[in-house]
Scaffold this active site. Structure first.
Site, PDB file in Angstrom:
ATOM      1  N   ASP A 133       0.887  -1.168   0.000  1.00 23.91           N
ATOM      2  CA  ASP A 133       0.000   0.000   0.000  1.00 23.91           C
ATOM      3  C   ASP A 133       0.923   1.215   0.000  1.00 23.91           C
ATOM      4  OD1 ASP A 133      -2.239   1.605   0.192  1.00 23.91           O
ATOM      5  OD2 ASP A 133      -2.267   1.536   2.371  1.00 23.91           O
TER       6      ASP A 133
ATOM      7  N   GLU B 112      -1.045  -1.288  -4.917  1.00 25.55           N
ATOM      8  CA  GLU B 112      -2.294  -0.555  -5.135  1.00 25.55           C
ATOM      9  C   GLU B 112      -2.114   0.433  -6.280  1.00 25.55           C
ATOM     10  OE1 GLU B 112      -4.809   0.740  -1.795  1.00 25.55           O
ATOM     11  OE2 GLU B 112      -4.828   2.688  -2.761  1.00 25.55           O
TER      12      GLU B 112
ATOM     13  N   ASP C  61      -2.718   1.016   7.062  1.00 25.93           N
ATOM     14  CA  ASP C  61      -1.903   0.753   5.868  1.00 25.93           C
ATOM     15  C   ASP C  61      -1.412  -0.693   5.849  1.00 25.93           C
ATOM     16  OD1 ASP C  61      -1.219   3.883   5.138  1.00 25.93           O
ATOM     17  OD2 ASP C  61      -1.315   3.468   7.275  1.00 25.93           O
TER      18      ASP C  61
END
Lengths: 176, 176
Positions: B10, B71, B144
Site C-alpha cells: 500500500d 495498489e 496501511d
C-alpha cells in the site's frame, strides 16, 4: 567560484530528457552531454521503471554531476500521463540520492523564466535560448532534451542568485 | 495447485504498508509478515525515496515473494499527496522488477470487493475481514498494514479467478 556540473532531468517514461551543463554565472556555460532515455510503451510498467533507473544510474556514474535538477511535476495537468511522469521523477531522485548527489526541483515556469526571461515562453523559445546559451549549431532534439538542458541552466543561475541573496543577508547581518 | 506468496504494498511516503500472505484459493490463507515502512516527512524527498527503496529491497530479499501486488494510484483524489504516493508505488515496482518478480496492480475497489464483497467497503470492514481471513487475534495496525494484506489476499483470489477463466477458455477451444 567553482564551476558546477548539473544534470537536468525532464522526467518521462516514454522520453526522459537528460542534459548535463557545466559552468557558473557570468561565464559562458558548457554543454557536457545531452540525450533522451526512451522506454517502450508496450513494456510492463515495472520494467520501464527499471530500464530508466539503469540508464540514469549509468549517466550519473559516468558524468558525476554535482547536482541533479529535476522538473517538479504537478498533478493538475495531463492526468493521463502524470502518474508515469511522477514515477519517472521519483526514479531520478532515487538514483541521485543513492549516489549522495543533492537533488533540486524546479517548476516549468521557473525554468522558462530563467532561460528566456518569461515564465510563459513556449518550447521553441526555450530551445532557441538553450541553443544560444550553450553556443550550439542547432537546437537539441527532441524537445525533452532541450528542456533537460534548460533545467540544468536554470539550476546554475537560480542557485547563484540564491547564493548571492544568502551572502547579502549574511553580510547585512554582520554589518549590524 | 502451488501455493503463492504475495507481497502486498500500500504505497506511501509517510507510511508504506507491506504485507505478505501465502496460500491459494479454497484453503485458509497464511500471514507471513506485515509491517509499515515509515520515512520522516521532514527529510529530503530524494532521501525518503532512497530509504523506502532500501526497506522494500530488504523485505523482498528476505521474503522472496512470487508476486508483488501494488495498489493502483489514481491522480484524481487527494492531489496534495498523490505525487508522493505515485513515486512510492514506482519504487515498489522498481524493486520487484530488479529482482525479476512480476508486479500486478489492483485498484482500491477491486481490493475491497475481493475481501469484503463490496467495492465500497470502509477501512474498518476491510481490516475486520483481513483479521478473519488470516485468523489473527486483532486487526493489523495501522490501517496501511491491513490494506497491504488485503492487496495480497486480493491478488491470490483474483489471480485464481483469472486462471480458472483462462483454463475454461482453453478447454472450450480444445472441445471444438
Amino acid at each position: 567560484m567553482r564551476s558546477l556540473r548539473v544534470l537536468g532531468v525532464d522526467p518521462g517514461l516514454t522520453r526522459c530528457g537528460v542534459g548535463i551543463v557545466e559552468g557558473f554565472v557570468g561565464r559562458p556555460l558548457d554543454l557536457v552531454d545531452v540525450g533522451v532515455v526512451r522506454t517502450p510503451s508496450d513494456l510492463d510498467l515495472a520494467k520501464r521503471l527499471l530500464r530508466l533507473e539503469r540508464a540514469l544510474d549509468e549517466i550519473v556514474v559516468r558524468q558525476r554531476p554535482d547536482v541533479v535538477a529535476v522538473e517538479r511535476v504537478f498533478s493538475q495537468h495531463n492526468v493521463r500521463t502524470v502518474m508515469g511522469t511522477a514515477q519517472a521523477s521519483g526514479i531520478a531522485m532515487l538514483v541521485a540520492a543513492r549516489h549522495g548527489i543533492p537533488v533540486q526541483l524546479h517548476t516549468p515556469s521557473e525554468v522558462k523564466a530563467a532561460v528566456t526571461g518569461s515564465g510563459r515562453a513556449d518550447k521553441a523559445q526555450v530551445a532557441a535560448m538553450v541553443t544560444r546559451l550553450l553556443r550550439l549549431d542547432a537546437p537539441p532534439k527532441p524537445a525533452d532534451a532541450a528542456d533537460a538542458l534548460a533545467l540544468a541552466i536554470c539550476h546554475i543561475w537560480r542557485g547563484a542568485a540564491q547564493n548571492r541573496l544568502a551572502a547579502a543577508v549574511a553580510a547585512a547581518g554582520a554589518a549590524r
